[in-house]
Design a protein around this motif. Structure first.
Motif, PDB file in Angstrom:
ATOM      1  N   LYS A  92      28.620  86.717  40.177  1.00  0.00           N
ATOM      2  CA  LYS A  92      27.777  87.224  39.678  1.00  0.00           C
ATOM      3  C   LYS A  92      27.706  88.577  39.250  1.00  0.00           C
ATOM      4  O   LYS A  92      27.558  89.101  39.457  1.00  0.00           O
ATOM      5  CB  LYS A  92      26.541  87.269  40.898  1.00  0.00           C
ATOM      6  N   GLY A  94      26.420  89.525  37.247  1.00  0.00           N
ATOM      7  CA  GLY A  94      25.347  90.862  36.594  1.00  0.00           C
ATOM      8  C   GLY A  94      25.730  91.811  37.906  1.00  0.00           C
ATOM      9  O   GLY A  94      25.346  93.107  37.530  1.00  0.00           O
ATOM     10  N   PRO A 176      19.915  92.682  35.811  1.00  0.00           N
ATOM     11  CA  PRO A 176      19.155  92.112  35.757  1.00  0.00           C
ATOM     12  C   PRO A 176      17.483  92.580  35.646  1.00  0.00           C
ATOM     13  O   PRO A 176      17.077  93.560  36.036  1.00  0.00           O
ATOM     14  CB  PRO A 176      19.295  90.591  36.557  1.00  0.00           C
ATOM     15  N   GLN A 177      16.994  92.146  35.580  1.00  0.00           N
ATOM     16  CA  GLN A 177      15.479  93.247  35.501  1.00  0.00           C
ATOM     17  C   GLN A 177      15.428  93.013  37.375  1.00  0.00           C
ATOM     18  O   GLN A 177      15.931  92.994  38.155  1.00  0.00           O
ATOM     19  CB  GLN A 177      14.036  91.737  35.964  1.00  0.00           C
ATOM     20  N   LYS A 180      14.895  90.948  39.766  1.00  0.00           N
ATOM     21  CA  LYS A 180      16.030  90.514  40.742  1.00  0.00           C
ATOM     22  C   LYS A 180      17.220  90.910  41.475  1.00  0.00           C
ATOM     23  O   LYS A 180      17.445  90.390  42.715  1.00  0.00           O
ATOM     24  CB  LYS A 180      16.731  89.913  39.106  1.00  0.00           C
ATOM     25  N   TRP A 184      17.896  89.651  44.681  1.00  0.00           N
ATOM     26  CA  TRP A 184      19.899  90.173  45.440  1.00  0.00           C
ATOM     27  C   TRP A 184      19.679  90.898  46.767  1.00  0.00           C
ATOM     28  O   TRP A 184      20.571  90.657  47.632  1.00  0.00           O
ATOM     29  CB  TRP A 184      20.439  90.379  44.531  1.00  0.00           C
TER      30      TRP A 184
END
Lengths: 294, 352
Positions: A92, A94, A176-177, A180, A184
């Motif tokens: 991931k 992000g 991310p928002q 999100k 996570w």
């Protein structure tokens, strides 16, 4: 060159890369430059290579997985945390920003480890069991997920606060928002909860096989249980009372501090951890009964 | 009791808010237990057991409620029912774990017994040096068979220190050996539900004290305690009072004694050249201090003290815990539930 020298060179190299990575991550956040974060991740990879090499060297030198004594324990936990981060950010991307917390923590652990005694100590025979291997493996996994969860929580807290003000750091904006991130975070907390549970259970099986007791309210055991209960509580608060977002993030940061304390602070506070209680009676018997009186 | 009241009780106990409250209480109590000097006072207190009892009722009620919900989902063919059942299995596992803990708390028996080489002790209530009886002690324990230590061997590590100790234990019925097994730390002997665990081990020198006329004042094996010392462990017995006399002995035992530059130490930790450092005190006054090898004697106030033999001993912790199996079964069930949970697509989200 001796094994110890090789290890120290490797570990100091790892500390150096972690330091460089930390500077890059923090600079990236302060100066709002995305490339810094990318280079920070590269430094995380660079730190991982000598750390792994040093750990393997120690393994070969001692003939057992490095888990005995401050030097080995800190080193292997640092490796576990860095490994977890490298895998997670690979899967991931992000989550790359989590390195801002992971790298300084790893740097501190390796730094403290290299400054402690590198002496090889004999391991008691009871420690040669696959249950201990399971116990240690899951401890490392739980520790890795706990750090990531804390990093996500901090990211959430910063981003949500900046969003309220209307000015978001471009790096945080690239994350991310917040919903999100929160989700996570929830997944990593659930993962940490499960890993901690397996760690405690395997430790209990091992203790039962070794000493006939699976639980002794020993400080380390109890603090591990407390950490597990806190993570269980966070999960239940989320599903029953809707504790998400900021409240869940603060709780996750608190739980992270607790886990750090359980792993590394307890041995400083309680001097006799995991020591089997001693009986003090029944130590003499005469040949002729009656307490040995002739 | 009316159906309405029953309904209210059911709703109270199955509420997830109660679960949150109870987990908070257990966590807070555990933290409190760790902050005080005697944690047992918290963990064995009536209120801690009460909270744990309420937790198990709550956990059972929540799980039953989940079963009802899961059956509805199953009938309506909604996706994600595997995850629901997985969560149920996890909670059932947790209930079994807590039950196992309760069974252990109520039925676990622990005892301690020292056995010296060449002697046989019996597994009876009177023979235990320390015994914490449990309700099933009369059925599982107190069997009357003999426990003997045939031989003990110290395995040394690369540094010459004791790595581990292997003790050959025999169980006897009358004179007949019914079981012979090696016991070492982490490798207990299990017989008829009782586990015999190595707790500690050491040396017992035979000490004889005679007066000036050759009359025996004392003859017996004195068990040395193993002291975790720096840089190495040592064996000692302090303030041993000779029965019926005002004679006290302070002893330090060396399994393989050497004297280097006036310093007494042991060369290795297995028996070689055993030696005893003794301080004799009578009526509070120091009488004699000396170092003797096996077979030698020292004199004090017209008496003589000799050291003629040395034997090994083992301290066995004898345990019966019917809750352990239950608890580990619970762990296994929880682990199975977790495997199913991760295989379900809806994962943890169905509940939220």
């Amino acid at each position: 060159m001796t094994s110890i020298k090789i290890q120290l060179i490797m570990f100091w190299a790892s500390v150096g890369f972690c330091f460089g990575g930390t500077v890059l991550f923090i600079s990236g956040l302060i100066f709002k430059r995305e490339p810094f974060v990318k280079y920070g991740t590269v430094f995380a990879y660079l730190a991982f290579i000598p750390l792994t090499a040093g750990l393997i060297n120690r393994w070969v030198q001692t003939g057992h997985f490095p888990y005995w004594g401050v030097y080995e324990v800190l080193m292997s936990y640092a490796w576990g945390a860095l490994f977890f981060y490298v895998v997670v950010q690979f899967l991931k991307p992000g989550l790359r920003i989590a390195g801002t917390l992971v790298l300084p923590v790893v740097m501190l652990m390796v730094g403290i480890a290299v400054m402690s005694s590198v002496e090889m100590k004999e391991i008691p025979r009871t420690f040669f069991t696959y249950w201990l291997g399971i116990h240690i493996l899951f401890a490392k996994l739980s520790y890795g997920s706990v750090i990531i969860s804390a990093a996500l929580s901090i990211a959430y807290l910063f981003k949500s606060k900046q969003q309220k003000r209307g000015v978001v750091n471009p790096l945080l904006a690239r994350l991310p928002q917040v919903e999100k991130i929160d989700n996570w975070n929830y997944q990593f907390i659930a993962f940490a909860f499960v890993m901690l549970g397996i760690m405690i259970a395997s430790g209990a099986v091992w203790a039962y096989k070794a000493w006939g007791r699976y639980w002794g309210w020993d400080p380390i055991e109890t603090w591990a249980l407390i950490s597990w209960l806190i993570y269980g509580l966070i999960l239940h608060l989320r599903v029953t009372m809707g504790w998400r977002g900021r409240r869940a993030s603060w709780l996750a940061v608190f739980a992270f501090i607790l886990v750090i304390f359980s792993f590394f602070g307890i041995p400083l506070v309680y001097p006799s951890i995991h020591e089997h209680l001693k009986y003090t009676v029944g130590l003499s018997r005469g040949l002729f009964g009656n307490g040995g009186q002739a | 009791m009316s159906t309405r009241l029953l309904g209210r009780v059911w709703r109270f106990f199955k509420s997830k808010e109660l679960a949150v409250l109870l987990i908070t209480c257990i966590t807070a109590s555990s933290v409190m237990g760790m902050l005080i000097s005697q944690p047992d006072k918290v963990f064995t207190s009536w209120w801690f057991i009460g909270i744990s009892g309420a937790f198990i009722i709550n956990l059972t009620s929540c799980t039953l409620s989940q079963v009802i919900k899961a059956r509805r989902v199953w009938k309506s063919s909604e996706p994600g029912h595997l995850s629901i059942w997985a969560l149920i299995v996890i909670h059932v596992g947790l209930i079994i774990i807590v039950l196992g803990g309760f069974i252990s708390a109520g039925f676990k028996m622990t005892g301690y017994m020292t056995v010296m080489e060449g002697e046989v002790r019996t597994e009876t209530q009177e023979e235990y040096d320390v015994l914490k009886k449990a309700p099933l002690f009369g059925i599982i324990g107190n069997s009357g068979y003999g426990i003997g230590l045939q031989k003990q061997q110290r395995i040394l590590d690369r540094e010459g220190k004791v790595d581990y100790i292997v003790s050959e234990i025999i169980l006897l019925e009358g004179d007949r050996v019914i079981l012979k097994e090696s016991v070492e730390e982490g490798k207990p002997l299990i017989y008829k539900g009782l586990g015999f665990y190595e707790h500690n081990a050491g040396f017992a020198p035979l000490v004889t004290i005679e007066d000036s006329n050759g009359n025996m004042i004392y003859k017996g094996f004195i068990f040395m305690e193993t002291v975790n010392g720096q840089p190495e462990n040592y064996y000692q017995r302090r303030n041993f009072t000779v029965p019926g006399r005002n004679i006290k002995l302070d002893m330090r035992f060396y399994p393989d004694m050497v004297i280097e530059a006036g310093q007494v130490k042991t060369q290795k930790y297995s028996l070689g050249n055993p030696g005893l450092e003794i301080n004799v005190t009578q009526d509070g006054l120091k009488m004699e201090k000396g170092i003797i090898k096996m077979g030698e004697k020292i004199n004090f106030e017209g008496n003589s003290l000799s050291f003629d033999e040395v034997r090994h001993w083992i301290g066995l912790e004898i345990i019966y815990d019917p809750g352990a199996g239950v608890l580990f079964t619970g762990c296994l069930i929880t682990a199975i539930g977790l495997c199913f949970l991760w295989s379900g697509k809806k994962s943890l989200h169905w509940w939220t």
